[in-house]
Design an enzyme around this catalytic site. Structure first.
Site, PDB file in Angstrom:
ATOM      1  N   GLU A  93      -0.593  -8.572   5.181  1.00 34.62           N
ATOM      2  CA  GLU A  93      -0.300  -8.671   6.623  1.00 34.62           C
ATOM      3  C   GLU A  93      -1.572  -8.688   7.471  1.00 34.62           C
ATOM      4  O   GLU A  93      -1.506  -8.997   8.656  1.00 34.62           O
ATOM      5  CB  GLU A  93       0.642  -7.539   7.058  1.00 34.62           C
ATOM      6  CG  GLU A  93      -0.013  -6.192   7.339  1.00 34.62           C
ATOM      7  CD  GLU A  93      -0.385  -5.410   6.073  1.00 34.62           C
ATOM      8  OE1 GLU A  93      -0.437  -6.012   4.978  1.00 34.62           O
ATOM      9  OE2 GLU A  93      -0.643  -4.200   6.200  1.00 34.62           O
ATOM     10  N   CYS A 102       0.838  -1.201   0.000  1.00 31.20           N
ATOM     11  CA  CYS A 102       0.000   0.000   0.000  1.00 31.20           C
ATOM     12  C   CYS A 102       0.872   1.250   0.000  1.00 31.20           C
ATOM     13  O   CYS A 102       1.552   1.532  -0.968  1.00 31.20           O
ATOM     14  CB  CYS A 102      -0.971  -0.058   1.183  1.00 31.20           C
ATOM     15  SG  CYS A 102      -2.305   1.147   1.071  1.00 31.20           S
ATOM     16  N   HIS A 106      -3.369  -5.774   1.244  1.00 32.64           N
ATOM     17  CA  HIS A 106      -2.632  -5.948   2.505  1.00 32.64           C
ATOM     18  C   HIS A 106      -2.524  -7.412   2.948  1.00 32.64           C
ATOM     19  O   HIS A 106      -3.380  -7.892   3.697  1.00 32.64           O
ATOM     20  CB  HIS A 106      -3.339  -5.167   3.611  1.00 32.64           C
ATOM     21  CG  HIS A 106      -3.188  -3.694   3.493  1.00 32.64           C
ATOM     22  ND1 HIS A 106      -2.263  -2.974   4.221  1.00 32.64           N
ATOM     23  CD2 HIS A 106      -3.832  -2.792   2.723  1.00 32.64           C
ATOM     24  CE1 HIS A 106      -2.345  -1.690   3.910  1.00 32.64           C
ATOM     25  NE2 HIS A 106      -3.292  -1.543   2.997  1.00 32.64           N
TER      26      HIS A 106
END
Lengths: 86, 238
Positions: free
Chosen positions: B203, B92, B201
């Site tokens: 994570e 991002c 994302h």
């Protein structure tokens, strides 16, 4: 006190989503004359002394390396905008 | 082998305005690595084996997203290390920093519809041969969160053709393009495969109970974990 103005615009081939939103809003306020809007950026760089050719050259370099991203933007003007006092 | 994996130290950089550094560090830990916090103003990478540039709004996205962070002392060291082959992942805002630092081509502009998007996004893994994607199968569909306003990937046609021709499109949006990105590109890699950037994302999809929905239940998805196990595996092989 000197001043250099740097103007940066999105490249013509890059769709400008913000300009598109603005042109959509104008007719709602009665401004029907405008068929397109592109939104750019204006930077005013202050210098303590005069705007010398060296200062302008530094402003041009800053314009292309920091103030704009050449992938998506063009530097359209780097001008000495020092106001001459009467 | 597990000892070697546990010894891998993965740096996670915090810039002013970074949001997802804790989640990135947690993902590294869950994958079996040791996360190391790196501060943007410190040019010392503390001998880490790889670096994650996490998401957020560094410097409030002032000037352009990622434009000011690119000049951080930590970035000088990371650009050098990346050119030497160190794995670097930009997520991002971290992807935006990588493009501003010219480690990856193209740029991100505002989403074509101008709205902030936050949703679970299906991607296809288009290149399963990079330091950050080798745990996946070529063409595998994964679901991870997507959340941004400046997520529209743009580059000129020649650059896009090069990316396609060289297999450097790492991820493509599936089931609809969420932001107008050229050719549905969600993420790209450099030629060497050590530097990868993407807008969604991974994570946030690393632990069952806290990820996107998948076939086994709500919040069960862990499709993002493969990014972090990939880099650990690539470090062992290196």
């Amino acid at each position: 006190m000197g001043r250099v103005v740097v103007e940066v615009m999105p490249k013509p081939e890059i769709l400008d989503p913000q300009g598109k939103a603005v042109v959509g809003a104008l007719p709602r306020l009665g401004f029907t004359q405008f068929s397109g809007v592109r939104q750019g950026k204006r930077f005013e760089l202050e210098v303590d002394g005069e705007v010398t050719p060296e200062v302008l050259a530094a402003a041009r370099e800053a314009a292309t390396t920091v103030l704009s991203n050449p992938v998506i933007e063009d530097v359209v003007a780097v001008t000495d905008a020092t106001e001459v006092s009467a | 082998m597990p000892e070697t994996l546990a010894a891998a130290r993965i740096g996670v950089v915090t810039f002013p305005g970074t949001l997802d550094d804790r989640d990135a560090a947690r993902a590294v830990r869950l994958a079996g690595g040791e996360p190391v916090s790196l501060w943007h103003a410190d040019g010392d990478l503390q001998g880490v084996d790889a670096v994650v540039l996490p998401g957020g709004f560094s410097y409030g996205d002032y000037l352009r997203a990622g434009a000011i962070s690119r000049f951080a002392p930590a970035m000088d060291a990371i650009v050098d290390a990346a050119k030497g082959g160190m794995p670097v992942l930009g997520i991002c805002n971290g992807f935006q920093v990588l493009t501003e630092a010219h480690l990856l081509p193209g740029s991100m502009i505002k989403n074509d519809h101008l709205h902030f998007v936050c949703r679970e996004q299906v991607l296809s893994v288009e290149n399963a041969d990079t330091a950050w994607t080798n745990a996946y199968e070529q063409g595998q569909r994964i679901t991870i969160p997507l959340k941004n306003q400046d997520g529209q990937f743009v580059a000129d046609e020649r650059t896009l053709d090069e990316l396609e021709g060289e297999g450097r499109v790492a991820f493509r949006y599936q089931d609809g393009n969420p932001n107008g990105s050229r050719r549905d590109i969600a993420g790209i890699t450099n030629a060497r495969g050590n530097v990868v950037g993407l807008m969604p994302h991974p994570e946030h999809a690393v632990e069952a109970g806290f990820g996107p929905a998948d076939a086994t239940g709500p919040r069960a998805g862990t499709d993002g974990l493969g990014f972090f196990t990939s880099v650990l595996a690539s470090l062992v092989r290196a």
